[in-house]
Design a protein around this motif. Structure first.
Motif, PDB file in Angstrom:
ATOM      1  N   ASP A  33       0.833  -1.205   0.000  1.00  0.00           N
ATOM      2  CA  ASP A  33       0.000   0.000   0.000  1.00  0.00           C
ATOM      3  C   ASP A  33       0.866   1.254   0.000  1.00  0.00           C
ATOM      4  N   GLN A  34       1.933   1.218   0.790  1.00  0.00           N
ATOM      5  CA  GLN A  34       2.860   2.349   0.853  1.00  0.00           C
ATOM      6  C   GLN A  34       3.552   2.579  -0.479  1.00  0.00           C
ATOM      7  N   GLY A  36       2.524   1.798  -3.563  1.00  0.00           N
ATOM      8  CA  GLY A  36       1.720   2.122  -4.734  1.00  0.00           C
ATOM      9  C   GLY A  36       1.914   1.045  -5.796  1.00  0.00           C
ATOM     10  N   VAL A  62       6.064   3.165  -9.354  1.00  0.00           N
ATOM     11  CA  VAL A  62       6.264   4.227 -10.335  1.00  0.00           C
ATOM     12  C   VAL A  62       7.256   5.253  -9.805  1.00  0.00           C
ATOM     13  N   LYS A  63       7.102   5.593  -8.543  1.00  0.00           N
ATOM     14  CA  LYS A  63       7.895   6.694  -7.995  1.00  0.00           C
ATOM     15  C   LYS A  63       9.117   6.285  -7.186  1.00  0.00           C
ATOM     16  N   THR A  64       9.229   5.021  -6.792  1.00  0.00           N
ATOM     17  CA  THR A  64      10.325   4.673  -5.882  1.00  0.00           C
ATOM     18  C   THR A  64      10.985   3.348  -6.202  1.00  0.00           C
ATOM     19  N   VAL A  65      12.202   3.212  -5.661  1.00  0.00           N
ATOM     20  CA  VAL A  65      12.923   1.940  -5.696  1.00  0.00           C
ATOM     21  C   VAL A  65      13.185   1.578  -4.251  1.00  0.00           C
ATOM     22  N   ASP A 138       5.313  18.905   9.626  1.00  0.00           N
ATOM     23  CA  ASP A 138       5.641  19.503   8.334  1.00  0.00           C
ATOM     24  C   ASP A 138       4.588  20.476   7.856  1.00  0.00           C
ATOM     25  N   ILE A 139       3.332  20.130   8.110  1.00  0.00           N
ATOM     26  CA  ILE A 139       2.274  20.976   7.567  1.00  0.00           C
ATOM     27  C   ILE A 139       1.869  22.011   8.593  1.00  0.00           C
ATOM     28  N   ASP A 140       2.396  23.182   8.469  1.00  0.00           N
ATOM     29  CA  ASP A 140       1.952  24.269   9.343  1.00  0.00           C
ATOM     30  C   ASP A 140       0.804  24.978   8.663  1.00  0.00           C
ATOM     31  N   GLU A 141      -0.208  25.254   9.379  1.00  0.00           N
ATOM     32  CA  GLU A 141      -1.280  26.073   8.803  1.00  0.00           C
ATOM     33  C   GLU A 141      -0.670  27.423   8.474  1.00  0.00           C
ATOM     34  N   ASP A 143       0.757  30.711   8.417  1.00  0.00           N
ATOM     35  CA  ASP A 143       0.969  31.649   9.504  1.00  0.00           C
ATOM     36  C   ASP A 143       0.858  33.082   9.025  1.00  0.00           C
ATOM     37  N   GLU A 144       0.983  33.224   7.682  1.00  0.00           N
ATOM     38  CA  GLU A 144       1.076  34.617   7.209  1.00  0.00           C
ATOM     39  C   GLU A 144      -0.268  35.335   7.210  1.00  0.00           C
TER      40      GLU A 144
END
Lengths: 144, 368
Positions: A33-34, A36, A62-65, A138-141, A143-144
């Protein structure tokens, strides 16, 4: 996530089905699942030696090895050749038709070091939990 | 705030993507859906029926004013004067060395009003460049990126979706044509353009309406098998067509002649930035060219893998590569020494520790 009771697991998300001195090896439902869509799997040849926790092949989406690590040491006695033309079997049936290699176990003591289904499930919850924490960092709402 | 912390930008459809179960990844400073149901499935759906992409991360810059045409002619190699009002053109912003700052699409909305659609990762850079070069030109520049949502409906059934949601006039516009209209009562600019090689439409509209328009298209698409498609499928689709991706296949260090897009250079038009370099390259030739390759061995070519001659000499590098969902073969765009470019020439691609055989092929890899 499917985690069959009768299998053994590793932290690298591989599973082993053990019958006597023979182990069949593949990657877990969580792993596929991780990844893809799997587009290519590189496996060893029959008679090759594999070692516990060492790389025995690679799996590509598709995206990783990603490297494949063996749960146990031994000699390869069978390789799933279906995966050459149909690598998607790993996604469709990771514990069945998506099996990868079968080995003759050289050191049965290693089996004790593998995780049970229960232990692997607990490990998955831990992993998923810590991944969520990472995401929140990682995902900060805005701030600006 | 820690200065090392990265704040990733989100499109207005972020919430919907997450709710749909999309896997989100970072792309050019944005958090974007890489897949919903699966890259291969989405890819094949676009080739056989229709898919919808949120590409609101891309940049939209309006260029208007009396000197808009002269300004754009000065900055680009293609002949902007050949764009009729209500049509679009593929073009590029070149630097003084004719290196590609960005590849762009220019939409001529009105006689003196052009919309430039630019790559998400280059929007800031392009904006600075345009402003820097505007001195002496009577032009007004407007960065509309933040207020603009962009959706791409791509696939053989896309016109059916557009007919249902935006009417027959919009559904009937020609390839590369642009028209203003409405979708669900919301004003939008529609263009029959795309990055997949299939028939399709790109819809530019007010970002505040993004969710409404997305839901409308999803609903209208149900009977036609419309699927949401992410950046993963977008990449495999464009690669099958041989369309370059800035940052991978084209960059500021290489000219259009070196990048398989020499056709956009109209050297017979007036002067433009980088023209002298292109004129020289046209007469002298170039040492390296971008072309395609298809693996005849197993394996997946990827960006950065070395390309070798049959004698084992390094002759270039893979700039983009993937397992083609339509062909089931490894395909790549490669930058190699010009003498190796051609049809069916044998080359080798170093895939990690194995040397895989490949044949050169001028893209597209899929016939369209």
């Amino acid at each position: 996530m499917k985690v069959p009771e009768n299998l053994k697991y590793t932290r690298e998300h591989e599973w082993a089905r053990i019958r006597g001195k023979v182990a069949t090896i593949g990657i877990t439902d969580y792993a596929q699942d991780q990844l893809g869509d799997v587009v290519y799997v590189e496996l060893p040849d029959v008679a090759d030696e594999v070692a516990k926790d060492e790389q025995f092949g690679t799996i590509e989406s598709v995206k990783t090895v990603s490297d494949l690590f063996s749960p146990l040491s031994g000699e390869v006695i069978k390789v799933n050749e279906q995966l050459e033309d149909r690598p998607e079997l790993v996604n469709e049936d990771p514990y069945g038709d998506g099996w990868m290699i079968q080995i003759q176990i050289s050191d049965p003591d290693e089996i004790d070091e593998l995780m049970s289904a229960e232990e692997y499930e607990a490990y998955l919850e831990e992993e998923a939990g810590s991944m969520e924490d990472e995401e929140d960092d990682d995902i900060d709402e805005d701030d600006e | 705030m820690d200065s090392n912390e990265k704040i990733l930008k989100k499109t207005p459809l972020f919430g919907i993507h997450v709710k749909s179960g999309a896997r989100m990844v970072e792309f050019g400073g944005w958090l974007m859906p890489v897949q919903y149901s699966g890259i291969k499935e989405e890819h094949l759906a676009v080739r056989s029926s229709v898919g919808i992409f949120d590409v609101s991360h891309m940049g939209e810059i309006e260029v208007s004013g009396l000197d808009a045409l002269a300004f754009l002619q000065h900055l680009t190699p293609n002949d902007v004067s050949r764009i009729p009002t209500g049509f679009a053109q593929y073009n590029a912003l070149l630097n003084e060395k004719a290196g590609i700052i960005d590849d762009i699409f220019i939409y001529r909305l009105e006689d003196n009003r052009y919309l430039l659609c630019v790559n998400a990762s280059n929007t800031g850079k392009d904006w600075l460049w345009l402003n820097e070069k505007a001195t002496g030109f009577r032009v007004e520049l407007n960065d509309k990126s933040a207020q603009t949502a962009l959706l791409a409906v791509q696939g053989p059934k896309s016109s059916l979706i557009m007919e249902k949601t935006a009417g027959m006039k919009i559904a009937g516009i020609k390839r590369l044509q642009v028209a203003e209209g409405e979708i669900g009562g919301i004003r939008a600019v529609f263009a029959r353009t795309g990055y997949t090689g299939e028939d399709g439409f790109e819809i530019f509209f007010d970002a505040a309406q993004a969710e409404k328009v997305w839901e409308l298209l999803i609903e209208a698409g149900k009977e036609h098998g419309l699927v949401p498609a992410g950046l993963g499928a977008r990449d495999t689709l464009r690669l099958e067509m041989g369309y370059p991706l800035h940052g991978n296949d084209i960059d500021e260090e290489h000219t259009p002649f070196e990048s398989n897009i020499g056709w956009i250079c109209k050297l017979e038009k007036g002067d433009f930035i980088g023209k002298d370099v292109l004129v020289r390259q046209k007469s002298e030739g170039v040492k390296e060219k971008l072309t395609g390759a298809v693996l005849t061995d197993k394996g997946v070519p990827r960006h950065g893998y070395e390309v070798l001659s049959p004698d084992g000499e390094k002759i270039g590098v893979v700039t983009s590569g993937t397992m083609s969902p339509s062909l089931g073969e490894g395909i790549a765009l490669v930058r190699i020494r010009s003498e190796y470019v051609g049809e069916g020439r044998e080359i080798y691609i170093q895939v990690r520790d194995k040397r895989r055989k490949a044949l050169t092929k001028t893209p597209p890899f899929c016939k369209k």
